[in-house]
Design a protein around this motif. Structure first.
Motif, PDB file in Angstrom:
ATOM      1  N   ASP A   1       0.933  -1.157  -0.272  1.00 27.24           N
ATOM      2  CA  ASP A   1      -0.015   0.031   0.149  1.00 27.24           C
ATOM      3  C   ASP A   1       0.819   1.254  -0.223  1.00 27.24           C
ATOM      4  O   ASP A   1       2.194   1.222   0.185  1.00 27.24           O
ATOM      5  CB  ASP A   1      -1.113   0.004   1.032  1.00 27.24           C
TER       6      ASP A   1
ATOM      7  N   GLY B   1      -4.346   1.305  -5.023  1.00 23.84           N
ATOM      8  CA  GLY B   1      -4.929   2.492  -4.968  1.00 23.84           C
ATOM      9  C   GLY B   1      -4.087   3.546  -5.834  1.00 23.84           C
ATOM     10  O   GLY B   1      -4.233   4.898  -5.887  1.00 23.84           O
TER      11      GLY B   1
ATOM     12  N   PHE C   1      -4.524   7.057  -3.866  1.00 26.14           N
ATOM     13  CA  PHE C   1      -4.208   6.682  -2.370  1.00 26.14           C
ATOM     14  C   PHE C   1      -3.177   7.352  -1.966  1.00 26.14           C
ATOM     15  O   PHE C   1      -3.036   7.618  -0.587  1.00 26.14           O
ATOM     16  CB  PHE C   1      -4.295   5.053  -2.169  1.00 26.14           C
TER      17      PHE C   1
ATOM     18  N   ARG D   1      -4.184  10.822  -1.249  1.00 28.48           N
ATOM     19  CA  ARG D   1      -5.248  10.641  -0.039  1.00 28.48           C
ATOM     20  C   ARG D   1      -4.377  10.314   1.215  1.00 28.48           C
ATOM     21  O   ARG D   1      -4.736  10.841   2.536  1.00 28.48           O
ATOM     22  CB  ARG D   1      -6.032   9.502  -0.098  1.00 28.48           C
ATOM     23  N   ASP D   2      -3.439   9.562   1.483  1.00 27.09           N
ATOM     24  CA  ASP D   2      -2.523   9.293   2.619  1.00 27.09           C
ATOM     25  C   ASP D   2      -1.642  10.796   3.017  1.00 27.09           C
ATOM     26  O   ASP D   2      -1.261  10.615   4.133  1.00 27.09           O
ATOM     27  CB  ASP D   2      -1.348   8.181   2.277  1.00 27.09           C
TER      28      ASP D   2
END
Length: 152
Positions: free
Chosen positions: A33, A120, A124, A127-128
């Motif tokens: 991730d 993602g 993502f 977004r993180d």
């Protein structure tokens, strides 16, 4: 009296704990991730190379710091000949609505490279709250980039 409602979740029986553990371990061998990738970049892990599989123009607009631009459409035996086969390549694209990272990971794996796909994609990553590099150069994860606490 009302008839009991049947469970949608349990309509298909769950796997055993052992089967689930094996499956989850197997699944983790294919994916990373954004937080895990950011931590490795922040810590200077050199065993992996992050690859942005999108077009060069999208890469220039914003990419993971340190990622190289290598559009999946350009990947073949000749274009990958200079890649270090001792590294693990982490591919990403725009996000879950894009399969460029999957295509890139497939092509690299088919050519004998060890690959993981970043879940993602850039969506993502942003977004993180991770930093984004711009331009045609890979850049690097800023040394002063604060570590973002993983909330999961």
């Amino acid at each position: 009296m009302t008839a009991p409602v049947a469970s949608q979740v349990l309509a298909f029986p769950p796997a055993s704990a052992g089967q689930t553990a094996d499956y989850m371990l197997h699944k983790l061998s294919f994916h990373a991730d954004a937080w895990d990738v950011a931590e490795d970049l922040r810590n200077g892990i050199t065993a992996l190379v992050v690859i942005d599989t999108r077009s060069e123009s999208l890469y220039a607009q914003g990419h993971v710091p340190g990622a190289i631009s290598f559009p999946h459409r350009l990947m073949d035996a000749q274009s990958t000949a200079a890649l270090d086969r001792s590294k693990v390549y982490v591919t990403y694209c725009d996000g879950i609505g894009c399969n460029g990272s999957t295509k890139g990971a497939y092509k690299l794996a088919k050519l004998g490279f060890t690959v993981k796909e970043m879940l993602g994609g850039l969506d993502f990553w942003v977004r993180d709250g991770q930093p984004v590099a711009t331009g045609s150069a890979p850049g690097a994860m800023p040394a002063d980039a604060p570590a973002i606490e993983c909330a999961c």
